[in-house]
Enzyme design. Sequence first.
Site, PDB file in Angstrom:
ATOM      1  N   TYR A  26       0.659 -11.343   4.676  1.00  0.00           N
ATOM      2  CA  TYR A  26      -0.161 -11.848   4.000  1.00  0.00           C
ATOM      3  C   TYR A  26       0.490 -13.059   3.122  1.00  0.00           C
ATOM      4  CZ  TYR A  26      -3.287  -7.767   4.956  1.00  0.00           C
ATOM      5  OH  TYR A  26      -4.043  -6.959   5.440  1.00  0.00           O
ATOM      6  N   HIS A 102      -8.945 -14.955   8.354  1.00  0.00           N
ATOM      7  CA  HIS A 102      -8.016 -14.065   7.903  1.00  0.00           C
ATOM      8  C   HIS A 102      -6.692 -14.471   7.952  1.00  0.00           C
ATOM      9  CE1 HIS A 102     -11.276 -10.917   8.597  1.00  0.00           C
ATOM     10  NE2 HIS A 102     -11.518 -11.804   9.640  1.00  0.00           N
TER      11      HIS A 102
HETATM   12  C1  DQA Z   1      -7.345  -9.432   6.340  1.00  0.00           C
HETATM   13  C2  DQA Z   1      -7.056  -8.469   7.356  1.00  0.00           C
HETATM   14  C3  DQA Z   1      -7.665  -7.159   7.207  1.00  0.00           C
HETATM   15  O1  DQA Z   1      -7.458  -6.393   8.434  1.00  0.00           O
HETATM   16  C4  DQA Z   1      -7.160  -6.512   6.067  1.00  0.00           C
HETATM   17  O2  DQA Z   1      -7.884  -5.450   5.815  1.00  0.00           O
HETATM   18  C5  DQA Z   1      -7.178  -7.482   4.738  1.00  0.00           C
HETATM   19  C6  DQA Z   1      -7.037  -8.885   5.010  1.00  0.00           C
HETATM   20  C7  DQA Z   1      -6.632 -10.872   6.608  1.00  0.00           C
HETATM   21  O3  DQA Z   1      -6.604 -11.597   5.643  1.00  0.00           O
HETATM   22  O4  DQA Z   1      -5.650 -10.928   7.285  1.00  0.00           O
HETATM   23  O5  DQA Z   1      -7.556  -7.055   3.847  1.00  0.00           O
HETATM   24  O6  DQA Z   1      -8.813  -9.803   6.121  1.00  0.00           O
END
Ligand code: DQA
Length: 153
Positions: A26, A102
């Site tokens: 992230y 995402h």
């Molecule tokens: C997410 C990906 C999801 O699998 C995860 O549970 C998240 C963040 C992303 O931004 O990459 O909380 O949505």
Amino acid sequence: MTKRPTLIVLHGANLDLLGERPAGHYGTITLRELEDAVTAEAARNGWDCSCYQTNHEGHFIEYLHQFRHADAILVNPGAWTHYSYAIRDALEIVSAPVAEVHLSDITSREVWRRRSVISEVVSLSISGKGLDGYLEAVRQLVAMRQGEDETHL
Ligand code: DQA
């Protein structure tokens, strides 16, 4: 003077703690920094922006109900993406164009994360591009709205 269009940005579970979550997936950006960058990109395109985050699935659904006729919506539902049929059903009711974004590339992570149950009911999905993916989604939503407005002239 005509009112500026508004982009609604909805973040789901655990995204309030961006900056403390695994940086390999992230990055180190906080939710506040991300929302500020998205708001600035919207403003560059002449749009206003309102951002919300919740760790409660029911609240996320209620935001979708409340903003179902918004100009455009950007969602990152976090882990709900992978199993929440309730959020999928709520998105189906939304008349606004919706972008699913995402930060991480959900297609190259654990098997359970590879499936998005919402991708069929959104206008566009972007994953694995970090903040750039959000900015791209803003520009695509703006372009989509402009396209729609032109066909209704
Ligand atoms: C997410 C990906 C999801 O699998 C995860 O549970 C998240 C963040 C992303 O931004 O990459 O909380 O949505």
